[in-house]
Design an enzyme around this catalytic site. Structure first.
Site, PDB file in Angstrom:
ATOM      1  N   LYS A  80       0.770  -1.288  -0.036  1.00  0.00           N
ATOM      2  CA  LYS A  80       0.007  -0.006  -0.077  1.00  0.00           C
ATOM      3  C   LYS A  80       0.809   1.215  -0.162  1.00  0.00           C
ATOM      4  O   LYS A  80       1.887   1.185   0.362  1.00  0.00           O
ATOM      5  CB  LYS A  80      -0.719   0.102   1.300  1.00  0.00           C
ATOM      6  CG  LYS A  80      -2.133   0.873   1.156  1.00  0.00           C
ATOM      7  CD  LYS A  80      -3.193   0.088   0.361  1.00  0.00           C
ATOM      8  CE  LYS A  80      -4.503   0.742   0.226  1.00  0.00           C
ATOM      9  NZ  LYS A  80      -5.760  -0.002  -0.499  1.00  0.00           N
ATOM     10  N   GLY A 180     -20.619   6.559   4.694  1.00  0.00           N
ATOM     11  CA  GLY A 180     -19.678   6.867   3.681  1.00  0.00           C
ATOM     12  C   GLY A 180     -20.467   6.585   2.342  1.00  0.00           C
ATOM     13  O   GLY A 180     -20.751   5.536   1.866  1.00  0.00           O
ATOM     14  N   GLY A 182     -18.963   7.459  -0.643  1.00  0.00           N
ATOM     15  CA  GLY A 182     -17.735   7.766  -1.925  1.00  0.00           C
ATOM     16  C   GLY A 182     -17.960   6.756  -3.084  1.00  0.00           C
ATOM     17  O   GLY A 182     -19.080   6.391  -3.169  1.00  0.00           O
ATOM     18  N   VAL A 184     -17.218   3.643  -3.667  1.00  0.00           N
ATOM     19  CA  VAL A 184     -17.730   2.263  -3.287  1.00  0.00           C
ATOM     20  C   VAL A 184     -19.133   2.320  -2.420  1.00  0.00           C
ATOM     21  O   VAL A 184     -20.215   1.597  -2.722  1.00  0.00           O
ATOM     22  CB  VAL A 184     -16.851   1.484  -2.382  1.00  0.00           C
ATOM     23  CG1 VAL A 184     -17.492   0.131  -2.005  1.00  0.00           C
ATOM     24  CG2 VAL A 184     -15.720   1.396  -3.260  1.00  0.00           C
TER      25      VAL A 184
END
Length: 345
Positions: A80, A180, A182, A184
């Site tokens: 990552k 959330g 966003g 996804v």
């Protein structure tokens, strides 16, 4: 700042600190494991409060990618990267190219893609400096935005959790609290709405909330209230660390199943959820749809059925993990980690 004695170090193979004064790049690339193949994982751009916070995030996310790729059955290792910057005000083509050069210096041991604060269009700019990038819109095996596939995997995994917990995988009439909205989170809401779920949503962006209210007949609550909503499923789809000493005692959902990475603030919070009778679907097992989509691009696959087949296998693995945990009376998190370690061994 410590590294080798850092509580999140966990035997990382390599950690690169990249700095480019001309563009202002300050980045960390963490490669946890290349045992199964080149490390793959997205790049996150975030205005971290400190370098220590950025390092901890990179290490945790990288380790999570190792487990995620192993559970998903992919021949990829875990890595990552994080860029310490505000994506709204500090993102420039020069900075993205400098990040690409840093990735290129790793010689293909790490393949990057988009993550929070970074778009598919940004990855096209990164590709100008390195071929070791995926999740692109153009190219011979371009896979595009992985968010819809991530959402599909979360949706199908959520259904398996409902099946194990209640005996039915039908989401119609179920209340799902989504934190959330966003890329996804919104795709997940679309799937849940189409399947007849009742949605409760929150996001720090009022425009996203208003969109969900219109498009999905969702009920909006404040960001600090979403975890306490009475729901069948709580779906964290924002940043990690949401399941902690403060939120777990206040949860009113039977199941936690969402797309966010590193939802547990600490490993022992998995047992805290289990002690409360809340079924936690390990995030690294549930949100692997995006990396499966990216793996198709990395491996240059052209067979149309591979993505569907591999996503189906991932969902089957989730059901196996949840049923084993139920039979043993333990948290699914430890079962999922053991599942990954067996493959790594």
């Amino acid at each position: 700042m410590s590294l080798f004695t850092h509580p999140e170090f966990d035997g990382h193979e390599r950690v690169l600190f990249a700095h480019d004064p001309a563009s202002g790049l300050k980045a960390i690339v963490a490669i946890h494991s290349t045992r199964l193949g080149p490390a793959a994982g997205g790049c996150r751009m975030w205005p971290y409060a400190s370098e220590e916070e950025a390092l901890a995030d990179a290490l945790r996310l990288s380790r999570g990618m190792t487990y995620k790729n192993a559970v998903a059955g992919l021949d990829l290792g875990g890595g990552k990267s994080v860029i310490i910057a505000d994506p709204r005000t500090q993102k420039t083509p020069e900075l993205l190219r400098a990040f690409g050069r840093a990735v290129h210096d790793l010689g293909g041991t790490y393949v990057t893609a988009e993550d929070v604060g970074v778009s598919v269009a940004d990855m096209e700019i990164v590709r100008e400096a390195t071929p070791h990038v995926a999740g692109l819109e153009t190219g011979a095996h371009a896979s595009g935005d992985p968010s819809p596939v991530t959402a599909r995997g979360v949706f199908e995994g959520m259904r398996k959790a409902l099946l194990v917990a209640t005996g039915s995988d039908d989401v119609a009439g179920r209340t799902i609290a989504v934190q959330g909205l966003g890329h996804v989170g919104r795709h997940l809401c679309a799937l849940l709405h189409a399947a007849g779920a009742r949605l409760v949503v929150s996001d720090i962006d009022p425009a996203r909330v208003a969109d969900a209210e219109r498009a999905f007949d969702a009920r909006a609550v404040a960001p600090d209230a979403i975890a306490t909503v009475a729901a069948d499923v709580f779906a964290p789809c924002a940043l990690g660390g949401v399941l902690d000493d403060a939120t777990i005692p206040r949860l009113k959902a039977r199941i936690v199943a969402g797309a966010a990475n590193n939802q547990l603030a600490r490993p022992e919070h998995a047992d805290a959820l289990h002690a409360r009778g809340i079924l936690y679907v390990p995030d690294f097992a549930l949100n692997a749809g995006g990396i499966i989509n990216v793996a198709r691009e990395i491996e240059g696959r052209t067979d149309a059925g591979w993505l569907t087949e591999t996503l189906g296998a991932m969902v089957a693995n989730i059901e196996t993990i949840l049923r084993e945990a139920a039979e043993r009376g333990v948290s699914p998190n430890g079962v999922a980690e053991a599942f990954a370690r067996r493959r790594l061994a």
